[in-house]
Structures are given as C-alpha cells and as structure tokens.
Design a protein around this motif. Sequence first.
Motif, PDB file in Angstrom:
ATOM      1  N   PHE A  54       0.844  -1.191   0.000  1.00  0.00           N
ATOM      2  CA  PHE A  54       0.000   0.000   0.000  1.00  0.00           C
ATOM      3  C   PHE A  54       0.876   1.237   0.000  1.00  0.00           C
ATOM      4  O   PHE A  54       2.047   1.199   0.373  1.00  0.00           O
ATOM      5  CB  PHE A  54      -1.025  -0.004   1.148  1.00  0.00           C
ATOM      6  N   SER A  55       0.305   2.332  -0.473  1.00  0.00           N
ATOM      7  CA  SER A  55       1.058   3.574  -0.676  1.00  0.00           C
ATOM      8  C   SER A  55       1.156   4.398   0.596  1.00  0.00           C
ATOM      9  O   SER A  55       0.180   4.536   1.330  1.00  0.00           O
ATOM     10  CB  SER A  55       0.385   4.424  -1.746  1.00  0.00           C
ATOM     11  N   ILE A  56       2.349   4.933   0.806  1.00  0.00           N
ATOM     12  CA  ILE A  56       2.575   5.923   1.860  1.00  0.00           C
ATOM     13  C   ILE A  56       2.562   7.307   1.204  1.00  0.00           C
ATOM     14  O   ILE A  56       1.865   8.210   1.625  1.00  0.00           O
ATOM     15  CB  ILE A  56       3.920   5.688   2.578  1.00  0.00           C
ATOM     16  N   THR A  57       3.350   7.451   0.167  1.00  0.00           N
ATOM     17  CA  THR A  57       3.360   8.654  -0.670  1.00  0.00           C
ATOM     18  C   THR A  57       3.296   8.169  -2.112  1.00  0.00           C
ATOM     19  O   THR A  57       3.221   6.963  -2.360  1.00  0.00           O
ATOM     20  CB  THR A  57       4.657   9.474  -0.459  1.00  0.00           C
ATOM     21  N   HIS A  58       3.371   9.082  -3.028  1.00  0.00           N
ATOM     22  CA  HIS A  58       3.356   8.691  -4.444  1.00  0.00           C
ATOM     23  C   HIS A  58       4.515   7.739  -4.753  1.00  0.00           C
ATOM     24  O   HIS A  58       4.390   6.827  -5.560  1.00  0.00           O
ATOM     25  CB  HIS A  58       3.444   9.936  -5.325  1.00  0.00           C
ATOM     26  N   LYS A  59       5.621   7.927  -4.078  1.00  0.00           N
ATOM     27  CA  LYS A  59       6.838   7.172  -4.367  1.00  0.00           C
ATOM     28  C   LYS A  59       7.082   6.001  -3.391  1.00  0.00           C
ATOM     29  O   LYS A  59       7.718   5.022  -3.750  1.00  0.00           O
ATOM     30  CB  LYS A  59       8.029   8.137  -4.317  1.00  0.00           C
ATOM     31  N   HIS A  60       6.613   6.099  -2.171  1.00  0.00           N
ATOM     32  CA  HIS A  60       6.947   5.121  -1.129  1.00  0.00           C
ATOM     33  C   HIS A  60       5.801   4.161  -0.813  1.00  0.00           C
ATOM     34  O   HIS A  60       4.633   4.546  -0.872  1.00  0.00           O
ATOM     35  CB  HIS A  60       7.391   5.847   0.139  1.00  0.00           C
ATOM     36  N   ARG A  61       6.185   2.942  -0.433  1.00  0.00           N
ATOM     37  CA  ARG A  61       5.235   1.869  -0.179  1.00  0.00           C
ATOM     38  C   ARG A  61       5.585   1.120   1.100  1.00  0.00           C
ATOM     39  O   ARG A  61       6.703   1.175   1.581  1.00  0.00           O
ATOM     40  CB  ARG A  61       5.281   0.824  -1.306  1.00  0.00           C
ATOM     41  N   ILE A  62       4.606   0.363   1.582  1.00  0.00           N
ATOM     42  CA  ILE A  62       4.843  -0.651   2.610  1.00  0.00           C
ATOM     43  C   ILE A  62       4.423  -1.978   2.005  1.00  0.00           C
ATOM     44  O   ILE A  62       3.336  -2.105   1.437  1.00  0.00           O
ATOM     45  CB  ILE A  62       4.049  -0.377   3.902  1.00  0.00           C
ATOM     46  N   VAL A  63       5.292  -2.964   2.104  1.00  0.00           N
ATOM     47  CA  VAL A  63       5.007  -4.313   1.633  1.00  0.00           C
ATOM     48  C   VAL A  63       4.629  -5.136   2.853  1.00  0.00           C
ATOM     49  O   VAL A  63       5.303  -5.080   3.889  1.00  0.00           O
ATOM     50  CB  VAL A  63       6.235  -4.926   0.923  1.00  0.00           C
ATOM     51  N   PHE A  64       3.552  -5.905   2.716  1.00  0.00           N
ATOM     52  CA  PHE A  64       3.068  -6.693   3.853  1.00  0.00           C
ATOM     53  C   PHE A  64       2.461  -8.002   3.388  1.00  0.00           C
ATOM     54  O   PHE A  64       2.258  -8.225   2.189  1.00  0.00           O
ATOM     55  CB  PHE A  64       2.050  -5.884   4.667  1.00  0.00           C
ATOM     56  N   LYS A  65       2.171  -8.840   4.382  1.00  0.00           N
ATOM     57  CA  LYS A  65       1.563 -10.147   4.119  1.00  0.00           C
ATOM     58  C   LYS A  65       0.427 -10.352   5.105  1.00  0.00           C
ATOM     59  O   LYS A  65       0.559 -10.012   6.288  1.00  0.00           O
ATOM     60  CB  LYS A  65       2.612 -11.244   4.296  1.00  0.00           C
TER      61      LYS A  65
END
Length: 84
Positions: A54-65
């Motif tokens: 999911f997106s934090i900013t336009h450029k940054h993400r968090i990957v999860f399971k």
Amino acid sequence: EILFSSHFARSLKKLPRSFKIEVGQQELIFRKNCFNPQLKTHKLKGRYKDLWSFSITHKHRIVFKFLNKNTVYFIDTGDHSIYQ
C-alpha cells in the motif's frame, strides 16, 4: 493486529522524520480499513505473489503479508527499489 519484521523496523529507521510521520498517518488508515482507496492497496505479482503493498506517498510503499484474517506482517518500506 500488525506485526513488524526486523527488516521493516531497520528500513523505517533509515528514512527521514517527515516520512515516518506519513507512515504513522497511513498506518492509522490501514488499521481502520486496509483496503481504503486512499492507500491504493494491491496484490503484488511475480516472485512477490504472496505479498501486498500500500502507498505511503506517491513514491513510497509498505510491503506486507496477511497472516490470517486479523493479523498482517509488515515486511519492508521504501521506494520502488524494495521490489528488487
């Protein structure tokens, strides 16, 4: 419930303070509804097919399971280079 990998914690620690504030705000939204359209939650493909992002900013993400119906595991955070 959200569990955090040690890798996620180290990645988050390396990021600027302003980004950490964004993470906190997006995490609150995620806790209420992990599929809130604002987060742009999506399933990943290829070698990451068991993971979501999911997106934090336009450029940054968090990957999860998803571990189960009530528990997720945050694996990594950063820009698109985290997919490599």
